[in-house]
Design a protein around this motif. Structure first.
Motif, PDB file in Angstrom:
ATOM      1  N   TYR A 299       1.593  17.256  11.201  1.00  0.00           N
ATOM      2  CA  TYR A 299       2.966  16.948  10.979  1.00  0.00           C
ATOM      3  C   TYR A 299       3.687  15.886  11.969  1.00  0.00           C
ATOM      4  O   TYR A 299       4.518  14.996  11.495  1.00  0.00           O
ATOM      5  CB  TYR A 299       3.629  18.288  10.597  1.00  0.00           C
ATOM      6  N   GLN A 300       3.242  16.354  13.085  1.00  0.00           N
ATOM      7  CA  GLN A 300       4.139  15.526  14.026  1.00  0.00           C
ATOM      8  C   GLN A 300       3.454  14.095  14.009  1.00  0.00           C
ATOM      9  O   GLN A 300       4.198  13.050  14.439  1.00  0.00           O
ATOM     10  CB  GLN A 300       3.728  16.014  15.516  1.00  0.00           C
TER      11      GLN A 300
ATOM     12  N   PRO B 166       2.677  22.608   9.587  1.00  0.00           N
ATOM     13  CA  PRO B 166       2.067  22.194  10.703  1.00  0.00           C
ATOM     14  C   PRO B 166       1.250  20.773  10.315  1.00  0.00           C
ATOM     15  O   PRO B 166       0.824  19.986  11.310  1.00  0.00           O
ATOM     16  CB  PRO B 166       1.175  23.261  11.238  1.00  0.00           C
ATOM     17  N   SER B 167       0.574  20.809   9.068  1.00  0.00           N
ATOM     18  CA  SER B 167      -0.147  19.784   8.851  1.00  0.00           C
ATOM     19  C   SER B 167      -0.223  19.316   7.385  1.00  0.00           C
ATOM     20  O   SER B 167       0.427  19.892   6.567  1.00  0.00           O
ATOM     21  CB  SER B 167      -1.828  20.222   8.903  1.00  0.00           C
ATOM     22  N   ALA B 168      -0.583  18.156   7.123  1.00  0.00           N
ATOM     23  CA  ALA B 168      -0.257  17.507   5.691  1.00  0.00           C
ATOM     24  C   ALA B 168      -1.589  16.903   5.252  1.00  0.00           C
ATOM     25  O   ALA B 168      -2.224  16.335   5.827  1.00  0.00           O
ATOM     26  CB  ALA B 168       0.882  16.521   5.589  1.00  0.00           C
ATOM     27  N   HIS B 169      -1.707  17.120   3.936  1.00  0.00           N
ATOM     28  CA  HIS B 169      -2.977  16.178   3.409  1.00  0.00           C
ATOM     29  C   HIS B 169      -2.495  14.912   2.802  1.00  0.00           C
ATOM     30  O   HIS B 169      -1.364  14.596   2.296  1.00  0.00           O
ATOM     31  CB  HIS B 169      -3.345  16.763   1.763  1.00  0.00           C
ATOM     32  N   THR B 170      -2.926  13.798   3.657  1.00  0.00           N
ATOM     33  CA  THR B 170      -2.665  12.262   3.317  1.00  0.00           C
ATOM     34  C   THR B 170      -3.480  11.695   2.677  1.00  0.00           C
ATOM     35  O   THR B 170      -4.593  11.921   2.743  1.00  0.00           O
ATOM     36  CB  THR B 170      -2.413  11.792   4.643  1.00  0.00           C
ATOM     37  N   LYS B 171      -3.027  10.385   2.175  1.00  0.00           N
ATOM     38  CA  LYS B 171      -3.861   9.560   1.220  1.00  0.00           C
ATOM     39  C   LYS B 171      -3.224   8.229   1.348  1.00  0.00           C
ATOM     40  O   LYS B 171      -2.189   8.115   1.275  1.00  0.00           O
ATOM     41  CB  LYS B 171      -4.025   9.981  -0.375  1.00  0.00           C
TER      42      LYS B 171
ATOM     43  N   TYR C 263       0.813  -0.908  -0.133  1.00  0.00           N
ATOM     44  CA  TYR C 263      -0.085   0.097   0.069  1.00  0.00           C
ATOM     45  C   TYR C 263       0.862   1.354   0.022  1.00  0.00           C
ATOM     46  O   TYR C 263       2.042   1.325   0.478  1.00  0.00           O
ATOM     47  CB  TYR C 263      -0.875  -0.076   1.243  1.00  0.00           C
ATOM     48  N   THR C 264       0.474   2.312  -0.456  1.00  0.00           N
ATOM     49  CA  THR C 264       0.953   3.509  -0.770  1.00  0.00           C
ATOM     50  C   THR C 264       0.451   4.605   0.264  1.00  0.00           C
ATOM     51  O   THR C 264      -0.737   4.993   0.232  1.00  0.00           O
ATOM     52  CB  THR C 264       1.107   3.989  -2.156  1.00  0.00           C
ATOM     53  N   PHE C 265       1.470   5.325   1.067  1.00  0.00           N
ATOM     54  CA  PHE C 265       0.950   6.308   1.985  1.00  0.00           C
ATOM     55  C   PHE C 265       1.615   7.585   1.345  1.00  0.00           C
ATOM     56  O   PHE C 265       2.724   7.682   1.162  1.00  0.00           O
ATOM     57  CB  PHE C 265       1.502   6.176   3.407  1.00  0.00           C
ATOM     58  N   THR C 266       0.571   8.450   0.849  1.00  0.00           N
ATOM     59  CA  THR C 266       1.160  10.164   0.399  1.00  0.00           C
ATOM     60  C   THR C 266       0.934  11.075   1.215  1.00  0.00           C
ATOM     61  O   THR C 266      -0.364  11.209   2.002  1.00  0.00           O
ATOM     62  CB  THR C 266       0.594   9.954  -1.000  1.00  0.00           C
ATOM     63  N   THR C 267       1.893  11.915   1.499  1.00  0.00           N
ATOM     64  CA  THR C 267       1.817  13.200   2.055  1.00  0.00           C
ATOM     65  C   THR C 267       1.996  14.535   1.264  1.00  0.00           C
ATOM     66  O   THR C 267       2.938  14.280   0.290  1.00  0.00           O
ATOM     67  CB  THR C 267       2.559  13.310   3.300  1.00  0.00           C
ATOM     68  N   ASP C 268       0.787  15.419   1.182  1.00  0.00           N
ATOM     69  CA  ASP C 268       1.036  16.471   0.396  1.00  0.00           C
ATOM     70  C   ASP C 268       0.824  17.748   1.122  1.00  0.00           C
ATOM     71  O   ASP C 268      -0.097  18.014   1.810  1.00  0.00           O
ATOM     72  CB  ASP C 268      -0.099  16.369  -0.471  1.00  0.00           C
ATOM     73  N   TYR C 269       2.059  18.439   1.594  1.00  0.00           N
ATOM     74  CA  TYR C 269       1.785  19.339   2.650  1.00  0.00           C
ATOM     75  C   TYR C 269       1.148  20.956   1.656  1.00  0.00           C
ATOM     76  O   TYR C 269       0.782  21.776   2.621  1.00  0.00           O
ATOM     77  CB  TYR C 269       3.238  19.822   3.062  1.00  0.00           C
ATOM     78  N   SER C 270       1.377  21.098   0.723  1.00  0.00           N
ATOM     79  CA  SER C 270       0.877  22.351  -0.007  1.00  0.00           C
ATOM     80  C   SER C 270      -0.656  22.092  -0.372  1.00  0.00           C
ATOM     81  O   SER C 270      -1.410  23.377  -0.388  1.00  0.00           O
ATOM     82  CB  SER C 270       1.699  22.881  -1.164  1.00  0.00           C
TER      83      SER C 270
END
Length: 216
Positions: free
Chosen positions: A161-162, A178-183, A32-39
């Motif tokens: 983010y933490q 401080p935070s990220a969009h995750t999928k 499985y893939t975990f993606t983070t997108d901060y912007s």
């Protein structure tokens, strides 16, 4: 998951005389893939994409037919998955609509489209959708085997983010957003055993035909 179980029983009682099926799925090991997108738009240097191995496992599904045609039929179904080991323990529970197309007496084409609830041992995105394509081979009137490929994808959800960096990185940088969009994305190949519970609509004669011949 309780909503998935509720809707399954709701449609079972709504159409009590229609065909029901119980499916046992054997899933192969995958990733499985975990993606983070901060912007949320422009790529950033902190954006990441991690691939994690995930064990194979078992899941069980219940499907209830809501309509039947000469070639096309439709089922509503719900699937409950046992937890799978990866870097965390996770399971994908689903509620879906499944149209089927009859090729001949032995083979059917299947697809599923529906909602997925992602249950994990840590805080992660837990809502998404699923899509499946497969082929069903009828062994007898009551048994069949399905070969399928299923895709699960979560909706984007914000995480601190933490929460993200401690689990997926060795250290945290206070200068990061401080935070990220995750999928989450997950793909699995499965072999399934199907057992047909009932088909009373096809087997029950109309009342006028049952009583015909008894009158003198």
């Amino acid at each position: 998951m309780k909503h998935i179980i509720f809707y399954s029983f709701f449609f079972c009682f709504l159409l009590p005389n229609s065909k029901s099926r119980i499916i046992t799925n054997f899933d192969s090991p995958s990733k499985y893939t975990f993606t983070t997108d901060y912007s949320g738009s422009e790529p950033m240097q902190y954006d990441t994409k991690y691939d994690f191995n995930i064990d194979g496992g078992l899941s069980a599904a219940y499907e209830h037919r809501i309509f039947k045609g000469k070639k096309f039929s439709g089922f509503l179904g719900a699937e409950i998955m046992l937890g799978k080991d990866s870097n965390i323990t996770m399971a994908f529970h689903s509620f879906y609509f499944m149209p089927t197309y009859k090729i001949n007496s032995k083979f059917n084409l299947l697809s599923r489209l529906g909602y997925t609830n992602i249950n994990t041992s840590l805080k992660m995105p837990n809502n998404g959708y699923m899509f499946m394509v497969g082929t069903e081979f009828n062994i007898s009137d009551n048994w069949a085997i399905i070969f399928s490929n299923t895709w699960h994808e979560s909706t984007k959800e914000k995480m601190d983010y933490q929460e993200v960096c401690v689990f997926f990185n060795d250290s945290c940088n206070d200068e990061n957003p401080p935070s990220a969009h995750t999928k989450i994305n997950y793909n699995r190949l499965s072999i399934s055993v199907v057992y047909m519970l009932s088909d009373k609509i096809n087997n029950k004669l109309p009342r006028n035909r049952r009583t015909e011949g008894t009158k003198k």
